[in-house]
Design a protein around this motif. Structure first.
Motif, PDB file in Angstrom:
ATOM      1  N   UNK A 129     -27.198  -1.728   4.628  1.00  0.00           N
ATOM      2  CA  UNK A 129     -27.955  -1.918   5.864  1.00  0.00           C
ATOM      3  C   UNK A 129     -27.078  -2.546   6.944  1.00  0.00           C
ATOM      4  N   UNK A 130     -27.529  -2.419   8.164  1.00  0.00           N
ATOM      5  CA  UNK A 130     -26.758  -2.852   9.321  1.00  0.00           C
ATOM      6  C   UNK A 130     -27.123  -4.267   9.765  1.00  0.00           C
ATOM      7  N   UNK A 131     -26.091  -5.053  10.124  1.00  0.00           N
ATOM      8  CA  UNK A 131     -26.303  -6.317  10.825  1.00  0.00           C
ATOM      9  C   UNK A 131     -26.094  -6.038  12.307  1.00  0.00           C
ATOM     10  N   UNK A 181     -34.394 -13.770  16.547  1.00  0.00           N
ATOM     11  CA  UNK A 181     -34.048 -14.382  15.259  1.00  0.00           C
ATOM     12  C   UNK A 181     -32.599 -14.883  15.258  1.00  0.00           C
ATOM     13  N   UNK A 182     -31.713 -14.152  15.909  1.00  0.00           N
ATOM     14  CA  UNK A 182     -30.314 -14.582  15.975  1.00  0.00           C
ATOM     15  C   UNK A 182     -30.204 -15.928  16.692  1.00  0.00           C
ATOM     16  N   UNK A 183     -30.969 -16.104  17.761  1.00  0.00           N
ATOM     17  CA  UNK A 183     -30.962 -17.375  18.476  1.00  0.00           C
ATOM     18  C   UNK A 183     -31.484 -18.499  17.611  1.00  0.00           C
ATOM     19  N   UNK A 211     -32.073 -11.138   5.892  1.00  0.00           N
ATOM     20  CA  UNK A 211     -32.101 -12.463   6.529  1.00  0.00           C
ATOM     21  C   UNK A 211     -31.001 -13.430   6.083  1.00  0.00           C
ATOM     22  N   UNK A 212     -30.708 -13.579   4.795  1.00  0.00           N
ATOM     23  CA  UNK A 212     -29.624 -14.511   4.430  1.00  0.00           C
ATOM     24  C   UNK A 212     -28.271 -14.098   4.999  1.00  0.00           C
ATOM     25  N   UNK A 213     -27.988 -12.787   5.028  1.00  0.00           N
ATOM     26  CA  UNK A 213     -26.714 -12.336   5.579  1.00  0.00           C
ATOM     27  C   UNK A 213     -26.666 -12.539   7.085  1.00  0.00           C
ATOM     28  N   UNK A 219     -23.662 -18.605  11.319  1.00  0.00           N
ATOM     29  CA  UNK A 219     -23.089 -19.916  11.036  1.00  0.00           C
ATOM     30  C   UNK A 219     -23.981 -20.868  10.277  1.00  0.00           C
ATOM     31  N   UNK A 220     -25.136 -20.378   9.775  1.00  0.00           N
ATOM     32  CA  UNK A 220     -25.996 -21.238   8.955  1.00  0.00           C
ATOM     33  C   UNK A 220     -25.400 -21.429   7.567  1.00  0.00           C
ATOM     34  N   UNK A 221     -25.660 -22.584   6.982  1.00  0.00           N
ATOM     35  CA  UNK A 221     -25.466 -22.748   5.547  1.00  0.00           C
ATOM     36  C   UNK A 221     -26.710 -22.165   4.877  1.00  0.00           C
ATOM     37  N   UNK A 222     -26.514 -21.342   3.859  1.00  0.00           N
ATOM     38  CA  UNK A 222     -27.638 -20.643   3.233  1.00  0.00           C
ATOM     39  C   UNK A 222     -27.832 -21.107   1.794  1.00  0.00           C
ATOM     40  N   UNK A 223     -29.072 -21.504   1.477  1.00  0.00           N
ATOM     41  CA  UNK A 223     -29.497 -21.745   0.101  1.00  0.00           C
ATOM     42  C   UNK A 223     -30.435 -20.593  -0.256  1.00  0.00           C
ATOM     43  N   UNK A 224     -30.051 -19.779  -1.240  1.00  0.00           N
ATOM     44  CA  UNK A 224     -30.817 -18.559  -1.507  1.00  0.00           C
ATOM     45  C   UNK A 224     -30.844 -18.224  -2.991  1.00  0.00           C
TER      46      UNK A 224
END
Length: 333
Positions: A129-131, A181-183, A211-213, A219-224
């Protein structure tokens, strides 16, 4: 190149969601280098063709139908008998099989592995899928400590972890559509995502898990969780943290540790890792995939499939043959 018809139940109202947006993104990529059109089959929409109206005048020499709505696939294939079909596979585990004349394009390597076992005689390709380009690190002030979306979230996340975090940190809970969502990701320090329970209850897999990607790209830290398609790109210890790690207390300790340390450029996900999911790479891949599939459909009318199928009857026969072979070897010894 045959014209591509992307089949969707509808594009409005109850059909909105991640699966729809992902399919429309693929349609928009294909449209940049080939003739393509959206066709609905459940809900009539004035701006799109309707399948029942289109089929009587559609010839296999000039058309390819792209189907992707998992629960509808077993019903659509008989309707499209005699036509060229591509299955665009997102989630896996719906329980249906596919005839070998239907090529499969998968959105994750996890889903590709599933169909590689289930459809051994089909052509299978990988197109993630595309970002969107808007999902980038913007170096903004991050006023939200922790961001979570309620959809697909586990009971543990909503009923235990989030309440424990709310007394200590600025927690933003999203339960509706977000325009930018990016903002929002760029204003958040940590993003929490835990979908394993949701997909287990629904009996199918996380097809991709955008969403996690997208959060990582911002620049978020992700807990997934790292179930299914998420395992394609999430790498705990290197670009994310595994959520629900042993105990609530340990999750709280690890989240606190991330919030207490200052972010540095090394914490950010390298753009080279994201390049696989950007439009430039996807268009290049899709051109190759569709050229091969179009060529296959030229070949198809001339020959019938003659490869052995992996039926249960054949597998039982092979198991008996293997046991018999082992017994013969032991007798010789």
């Amino acid at each position: 190149m045959r014209k591509l018809y992307f089949l969707l139940p509808g594009t409005k109202g109850k059909f909105g969601g991640g699966g729809l947006w992902a399919e429309l993104n693929t349609y928009n990529l294909a449209k940049q280098f080939s003739e393509a059109e959206v066709v609905t089959y459940r809900q009539r929409e004035s701006e799109h063709l309707f399948l029942a109206d289109l089929l009587p005048e559609c010839q296999p020499e000039s058309a390819i139908f792209v189907i992707g709505w998992g629960f509808d696939v077993p019903k659509l294939i008989p309707q499209l008998q005699g036509q060229n079909i591509i299955y665009h596979a997102h989630s896996a585990g719906y329980g249906f099989s596919l005839p070998p004349q239907i090529p499969i394009i998968t959105v994750s390597r996890n889903t590709m592995g599933y169909w590689g076992q289930q459809a051994t005689n089909n052509l299978i390709y990988y197109l993630p899928n595309q970002i969107g380009d808007e999902f980038r690190h913007l170096d903004r002030q991050r006023s939200i400590d922790i961001l979570v979306q309620t959809r697909k979230s586990s009971e543990y996340l909503l009923d235990s972890l989030i309440p424990a975090l709310q007394s200590r940190y600025r927690v933003e809970i999203i339960n509706s559509y977000v325009e930018d969502l990016a903002g929002l990701f760029n204003r958040s320090k940590i993003y929490l995502y835990d979908s394993a329970e949701y997909w287990a209850v629904n009996g199918v897999t996380e097809g991709f898990g955008l969403p996690p990607l997208e959060a990582l790209a911002c620049g978020c830290e992700v807990f997934s969780s790292v179930n299914h398609g998420l395992s394609d790109f999430l790498d705990p210890g290197f670009n994310c943290h595994k959520i629900a790690g042993y105990s609530l207390e340990y999750d709280l300790q690890r989240i606190a540790s991330v919030l207490e340390r200052s972010p540095s450029p090394s914490d950010r996900l390298s753009e080279s890792l994201l390049a696989e999911y950007r439009s430039e790479n996807l268009i290049t891949r899709l051109k190759v995939i569709l050229a091969e599939i179009n060529s296959f459909f030229d070949y198809l009318p001339q020959y019938s499939d003659n490869l052995p199928k992996m039926t249960q009857k054949r597998l039982n026969k092979l198991k008996i043959k293997r046991i018999y072979s082992k017994i013969k070897q032991k007798i010789k010894i």
